[in-house]
Write a protein that holds these residues in place. Structure first.
Motif, PDB file in Angstrom:
ATOM      1  N   GLN A 194       1.205  -1.067  -0.145  1.00  0.00           N
ATOM      2  CA  GLN A 194       0.027   0.242  -0.424  1.00  0.00           C
ATOM      3  C   GLN A 194       0.872   1.274   0.082  1.00  0.00           C
ATOM      4  OE1 GLN A 194      -2.141  -1.183   3.857  1.00  0.00           O
ATOM      5  NE2 GLN A 194      -3.982  -1.983   2.970  1.00  0.00           N
ATOM      6  N   PHE A 195       2.037   1.243   0.980  1.00  0.00           N
ATOM      7  CA  PHE A 195       2.715   2.067   0.761  1.00  0.00           C
ATOM      8  C   PHE A 195       4.207   2.732  -0.126  1.00  0.00           C
ATOM      9  CE2 PHE A 195       7.434   3.723   1.722  1.00  0.00           C
ATOM     10  CZ  PHE A 195       6.220   5.065   2.174  1.00  0.00           C
ATOM     11  N   ALA A 196       3.680   1.381  -1.619  1.00  0.00           N
ATOM     12  CA  ALA A 196       4.759   1.755  -2.576  1.00  0.00           C
ATOM     13  C   ALA A 196       3.093   2.243  -3.385  1.00  0.00           C
ATOM     14  CB  ALA A 196       5.047   0.311  -3.102  1.00  0.00           C
ATOM     15  N   ARG A 197       2.330   1.887  -3.486  1.00  0.00           N
ATOM     16  CA  ARG A 197       1.270   1.959  -4.885  1.00  0.00           C
ATOM     17  C   ARG A 197       1.307   3.557  -4.099  1.00  0.00           C
ATOM     18  NH1 ARG A 197      -0.861  -2.854  -4.010  1.00  0.00           N
ATOM     19  NH2 ARG A 197      -2.766  -1.761  -2.124  1.00  0.00           N
ATOM     20  N   ALA A 198       1.328   4.460  -3.071  1.00  0.00           N
ATOM     21  CA  ALA A 198       0.773   5.796  -2.815  1.00  0.00           C
ATOM     22  C   ALA A 198       2.373   6.860  -3.467  1.00  0.00           C
ATOM     23  CB  ALA A 198       0.301   5.843  -0.788  1.00  0.00           C
ATOM     24  N   LEU A 199       3.644   5.350  -2.651  1.00  0.00           N
ATOM     25  CA  LEU A 199       4.642   7.332  -2.980  1.00  0.00           C
ATOM     26  C   LEU A 199       4.851   6.813  -4.886  1.00  0.00           C
ATOM     27  CD1 LEU A 199       7.544   7.430  -1.752  1.00  0.00           C
ATOM     28  CD2 LEU A 199       8.722   5.076  -2.146  1.00  0.00           C
ATOM     29  N   VAL A 200       4.678   6.326  -5.476  1.00  0.00           N
ATOM     30  CA  VAL A 200       4.805   6.372  -6.559  1.00  0.00           C
ATOM     31  C   VAL A 200       4.581   8.040  -7.161  1.00  0.00           C
ATOM     32  CG1 VAL A 200       5.750   4.360  -7.491  1.00  0.00           C
ATOM     33  CG2 VAL A 200       3.106   4.948  -7.991  1.00  0.00           C
ATOM     34  N   LEU A 201       3.061   8.291  -6.600  1.00  0.00           N
ATOM     35  CA  LEU A 201       1.799   8.732  -7.024  1.00  0.00           C
ATOM     36  C   LEU A 201       2.428  10.635  -6.295  1.00  0.00           C
ATOM     37  CD1 LEU A 201      -1.009   7.601  -6.411  1.00  0.00           C
ATOM     38  CD2 LEU A 201      -0.451   7.945  -9.031  1.00  0.00           C
ATOM     39  N   GLU A 202       3.226   9.880  -4.931  1.00  0.00           N
ATOM     40  CA  GLU A 202       4.016  11.624  -4.561  1.00  0.00           C
ATOM     41  C   GLU A 202       4.319  12.847  -5.511  1.00  0.00           C
ATOM     42  OE1 GLU A 202       4.934  14.566  -2.037  1.00  0.00           O
ATOM     43  OE2 GLU A 202       6.478  13.204  -3.254  1.00  0.00           O
ATOM     44  N   LYS A 203       4.629  12.207  -6.711  1.00  0.00           N
ATOM     45  CA  LYS A 203       5.443  13.412  -7.713  1.00  0.00           C
ATOM     46  C   LYS A 203       4.423  14.589  -8.266  1.00  0.00           C
ATOM     47  CE  LYS A 203       6.293  12.474 -12.532  1.00  0.00           C
ATOM     48  NZ  LYS A 203       6.459  11.971 -13.128  1.00  0.00           N
ATOM     49  N   GLN A 204       3.044  14.414  -8.049  1.00  0.00           N
ATOM     50  CA  GLN A 204       2.314  14.809  -8.802  1.00  0.00           C
ATOM     51  C   GLN A 204       2.541  16.353  -7.565  1.00  0.00           C
ATOM     52  OE1 GLN A 204      -1.615  12.387  -8.981  1.00  0.00           O
ATOM     53  NE2 GLN A 204      -0.259  10.582 -10.087  1.00  0.00           N
ATOM     54  N   TYR A 205       2.266  16.249  -6.209  1.00  0.00           N
ATOM     55  CA  TYR A 205       2.720  17.530  -6.018  1.00  0.00           C
ATOM     56  C   TYR A 205       3.622  18.238  -6.314  1.00  0.00           C
ATOM     57  CZ  TYR A 205      -1.041  15.268  -2.058  1.00  0.00           C
ATOM     58  OH  TYR A 205      -2.141  14.441  -1.472  1.00  0.00           O
ATOM     59  N   LYS A 206       4.185  17.870  -6.888  1.00  0.00           N
ATOM     60  CA  LYS A 206       5.397  18.512  -7.237  1.00  0.00           C
ATOM     61  C   LYS A 206       5.908  19.397  -6.572  1.00  0.00           C
ATOM     62  CE  LYS A 206       2.679  19.091 -12.098  1.00  0.00           C
ATOM     63  NZ  LYS A 206       3.647  18.044 -12.318  1.00  0.00           N
ATOM     64  N   ASP A 207       6.341  18.867  -5.481  1.00  0.00           N
ATOM     65  CA  ASP A 207       6.925  19.150  -3.909  1.00  0.00           C
ATOM     66  C   ASP A 207       8.281  19.566  -4.455  1.00  0.00           C
ATOM     67  OD1 ASP A 207       8.106  20.235  -1.606  1.00  0.00           O
ATOM     68  OD2 ASP A 207       7.403  18.173  -0.725  1.00  0.00           O
ATOM     69  N   LEU A 209      13.515  -3.408   4.024  1.00  0.00           N
ATOM     70  CA  LEU A 209      13.971  -4.293   3.392  1.00  0.00           C
ATOM     71  C   LEU A 209      12.702  -4.967   2.710  1.00  0.00           C
ATOM     72  CD1 LEU A 209      16.772  -6.545   4.208  1.00  0.00           C
ATOM     73  CD2 LEU A 209      16.535  -4.220   2.504  1.00  0.00           C
ATOM     74  N   GLU A 210      11.218  -5.336   2.948  1.00  0.00           N
ATOM     75  CA  GLU A 210      10.085  -5.708   2.687  1.00  0.00           C
ATOM     76  C   GLU A 210       9.389  -4.127   1.705  1.00  0.00           C
ATOM     77  OE1 GLU A 210       7.327  -6.777   5.813  1.00  0.00           O
ATOM     78  OE2 GLU A 210       8.364  -8.640   5.901  1.00  0.00           O
ATOM     79  N   PHE A 211       9.654  -3.358   2.379  1.00  0.00           N
ATOM     80  CA  PHE A 211       9.121  -1.940   2.124  1.00  0.00           C
ATOM     81  C   PHE A 211       9.698  -1.377   0.667  1.00  0.00           C
ATOM     82  CE2 PHE A 211       7.460  -1.515   5.938  1.00  0.00           C
ATOM     83  CZ  PHE A 211       6.143  -0.841   6.130  1.00  0.00           C
ATOM     84  N   LEU A 212      11.407  -1.528   0.377  1.00  0.00           N
ATOM     85  CA  LEU A 212      11.746  -1.281  -0.288  1.00  0.00           C
ATOM     86  C   LEU A 212      12.025  -2.391  -1.717  1.00  0.00           C
ATOM     87  CD1 LEU A 212      15.775  -0.638   1.190  1.00  0.00           C
ATOM     88  CD2 LEU A 212      14.026   1.359  -0.212  1.00  0.00           C
ATOM     89  N   GLU A 213      11.762  -3.470  -1.648  1.00  0.00           N
ATOM     90  CA  GLU A 213      11.499  -3.981  -2.300  1.00  0.00           C
ATOM     91  C   GLU A 213       9.754  -4.416  -3.212  1.00  0.00           C
ATOM     92  OE1 GLU A 213      11.287  -8.247   0.133  1.00  0.00           O
ATOM     93  OE2 GLU A 213      12.955  -8.369  -0.454  1.00  0.00           O
ATOM     94  N   ALA A 214       9.120  -3.135  -2.104  1.00  0.00           N
ATOM     95  CA  ALA A 214       7.604  -3.574  -2.434  1.00  0.00           C
ATOM     96  C   ALA A 214       7.176  -2.003  -3.463  1.00  0.00           C
ATOM     97  CB  ALA A 214       6.332  -2.883  -2.020  1.00  0.00           C
ATOM     98  N   ILE A 215       8.849  -1.370  -3.274  1.00  0.00           N
ATOM     99  CA  ILE A 215       8.702  -0.182  -3.937  1.00  0.00           C
ATOM    100  C   ILE A 215       9.335  -0.421  -5.512  1.00  0.00           C
ATOM    101  CG2 ILE A 215      10.291   2.321  -4.193  1.00  0.00           C
ATOM    102  CD1 ILE A 215      10.092   2.432  -1.060  1.00  0.00           C
ATOM    103  N   GLY A 216      10.560  -0.848  -4.993  1.00  0.00           N
ATOM    104  CA  GLY A 216      10.854  -1.939  -6.894  1.00  0.00           C
ATOM    105  C   GLY A 216      10.058  -2.460  -7.294  1.00  0.00           C
ATOM    106  N   ASP A 217       9.460  -2.684  -6.977  1.00  0.00           N
ATOM    107  CA  ASP A 217       8.592  -4.008  -7.702  1.00  0.00           C
ATOM    108  C   ASP A 217       7.832  -2.717  -8.643  1.00  0.00           C
ATOM    109  OD1 ASP A 217       9.749  -6.060  -7.551  1.00  0.00           O
ATOM    110  OD2 ASP A 217       8.116  -6.675  -5.616  1.00  0.00           O
ATOM    111  N   LEU A 218       7.493  -1.899  -8.240  1.00  0.00           N
ATOM    112  CA  LEU A 218       6.515  -0.343  -8.967  1.00  0.00           C
ATOM    113  C   LEU A 218       7.127   0.192 -10.001  1.00  0.00           C
ATOM    114  CD1 LEU A 218       3.718   0.016  -6.528  1.00  0.00           C
ATOM    115  CD2 LEU A 218       3.239  -1.486  -7.785  1.00  0.00           C
ATOM    116  N   GLU A 219       6.401   0.486 -11.497  1.00  0.00           N
ATOM    117  CA  GLU A 219       7.104   1.090 -11.744  1.00  0.00           C
ATOM    118  C   GLU A 219       6.968   2.823 -11.945  1.00  0.00           C
ATOM    119  OE1 GLU A 219       6.631   2.594 -16.849  1.00  0.00           O
ATOM    120  OE2 GLU A 219       4.882   1.702 -16.127  1.00  0.00           O
ATOM    121  N   GLY A 220       8.444   3.633 -11.279  1.00  0.00           N
ATOM    122  CA  GLY A 220       7.926   4.587 -10.720  1.00  0.00           C
ATOM    123  C   GLY A 220       8.612   4.972  -9.564  1.00  0.00           C
TER     124      GLY A 220
END
Length: 249
Positions: free
Chosen positions: A74-87, A109-120
């Protein structure tokens, strides 16, 4: 379940109106009255953009029940959208990454693996390290974060891949700051392919910045190489914005 549907509607309405504190309070109330499992069910049903709106407001002075219960996926799916805030300062990005990945009892490492599995995912991590680019380059080259030890030459892609497998010069305990140094250490020595991919994206962003390109133009930089650069994990690509995924701003 009807109560949960009502809460989801209420939470989304509060977020849409900009009342993030109210939305988080409503979610926390659910955890208090029905338990953590009920809240986890609701988080799973919220769109990633709404989850992001809550968790990016991380405040180190207090615990957020959402931050404590969100899963790596869930965190990974949210994280890849953060760029939309243009912060451009990426302050919120760094705060929520540190607060969630290094929360008590979590396995980073569980979080990093989940992030790495997603485009973005690699782009989100590159944004996280944007203010520390020279020190990350020094770390890739020398195994230390002190830029004085670096001669300023960037490693080639092949050299970068080879360097990621060199034995660590510093231990994780020496950089256990629950911040960017520890995250960089974990990436380089525990998630090597993701570290390489992230750094290649970070370099492309640095080149785009030097050329005065904006966010929309970054992916076009370097004759299109940014979109098609190969890594051991696949293509180092920026997040593809889903036309159906509205900005949470």
């Amino acid at each position: 379940m009807s109560n949960h549907l009502a809460l989801i509607t209420q939470t989304q309405s509060l977020i849409a109106s900009g009342d993030i504190v109210g939305a988080e309070y409503a979610l926390a109330e659910l955890a208090d009255t029905e338990g953590d499992h009920a809240l986890m069910e609701v988080i799973a049903q919220l769109p990633a953009k709404d989850v992001l709106a809550v968790i990016r407001e991380y405040d180190s002075s207090r615990d957020s029940v959402v931050n404590l219960l969100i899963t790596p996926e869930q965190f990974a799916r949210a994280l890849v959208l953060e760029k939309q805030y243009k912060d451009l300062s990426h302050t919120h990005l760094r705060g929520m990454v540190n607060g969630i990945i290094f929360r008590d009892g979590a396995d980073p490492l569980e979080f990093l693996e989940a992030i790495g599995d997603l485009e973005g995912g690699s782009e989100a991590l590159a944004n996280y390290f944007a203010e520390k680019w020279s020190r990350i380059e020094a770390f890739a080259r020398t195994g230390h974060f002190d830029t004085i030890e670096d001669d300023g030459d960037l490693l080639s892609d092949d050299e970068l891949r080879a360097s990621a497998y060199v034995r660590a010069h510093i231990t994780q305990e020496e950089v256990a700051d629950s911040d960017w140094m520890e995250l960089a250490w974990l990436l380089r020595y525990e998630c090597r392919d993701l570290f390489i991919e992230m750094l290649l994206v970070l370099r492309a962003k640095a080149r785009a910045h030097d050329l005065g390109l904006g966010e929309e133009e970054e992916a076009e930089e370097d004759d299109g190489k940014f979109e098609t650069r190969d890594t051991d994990r696949g293509k180092a690509t920026p997040v593809a914005r889903d036309p159906d995924e509205e900005s949470a701003i």
